[in-house]
Design a protein around this motif. Sequence first.
Motif, PDB file in Angstrom:
ATOM      1  N   ARG A 182       0.862  -1.184   0.000  1.00 14.13           N
ATOM      2  CA  ARG A 182       0.000   0.000   0.000  1.00 14.13           C
ATOM      3  C   ARG A 182       0.898   1.233   0.000  1.00 14.13           C
ATOM      4  N   ASP A 197      -1.745   2.154  -5.874  1.00 17.85           N
ATOM      5  CA  ASP A 197      -1.996   0.788  -5.395  1.00 17.85           C
ATOM      6  C   ASP A 197      -2.598  -0.066  -6.509  1.00 17.85           C
ATOM      7  N   SER A 250      -4.442   5.421  -3.774  1.00 14.95           N
ATOM      8  CA  SER A 250      -5.221   4.303  -4.320  1.00 14.95           C
ATOM      9  C   SER A 250      -4.924   4.054  -5.800  1.00 14.95           C
TER      10      SER A 250
END
Lengths: 79, 221
Positions: free
Chosen positions: B14, B21, B18
């Motif tokens: 992580r 990711d 996002s």
Amino acid sequence: MKTDRENQKITNIPDDVWQLVKFRIMQSMPATAKLAIGGVGTFSKEDVLEHLTEKDETGELIVRMQLSMLKYIAKTQND
Amino acid sequence: MTDKSVLVTRPWYRSGNSDEDNKILFIFRWPEKIIGACKEKGITCFDLKENRATRKELEKFLGSKGSTLVALNGHGGPGFVCGQNGEPIADTSNSQLFSGRIVHALSCNSAQVFGPDCVANGALAFMGYKDRFCWFFDPNMITRIFDDEMSKWNFEAAMAAVTAVVNGDSVEAAREKSQKKFKDAIKHHLIHYGLESNIIIMTLIHDMENQVVIGDGTAKL
């Protein structure tokens, strides 16, 4: 934050080419899609259009990809 | 020194972003195809994933085991390939460890400096990319990554190069199979031209044209 190199304006591509690529992306990239460029980042449609407007290094890569595509298609049509 | 086995590195972490990711997830999940191909062929596959995708583990492994094919997956640059947490795990300072092996790197730009350096230091061959690896994807398909109609074409074609080597093809024949996959995908999108075809074809051509083989094209697993 963008690096100096990323902020650099690309000046060796004619304006109408930037406009053409922007138009093609506007027409074909779904609003929900993302472009992943390894080592650079992930870009929404809005981001892609912004880089093409800014005429920066990321925008230049997208222009290069579009021009390579048009050349490839033209070549395979003639083969 | 080497045995007929495959070593795969594939980070997953992580990053706090996002989008980032999601990108790493592609690099983590798609090499499962290599592991699957090894299983089918009965070839031992060592999977250095997540916290094991580090320089220390890779160097320890290459020093002791000696797989013939090393498949590196991760962020990269002209002179390096990254592992867990974006740390470079393979670069010009440890490229001698790849001597006598075939190296595949699904990693941006690593065919510029790292690939030639591996071969100069005794690697049989290097397969990789001389520019950035690019793809479009649908974030709504991130939990069904192999079914994402935007990205699967790029990764199927890229993975075809490694799985062909696992299946016994020479490095050059494997590249040809991968190139054919790219061309077939381009043709498919030209025939079934839809709204998204322009962008999908754009990255397919870019990735295809930047895929290279350096070294001995006749090398096999």
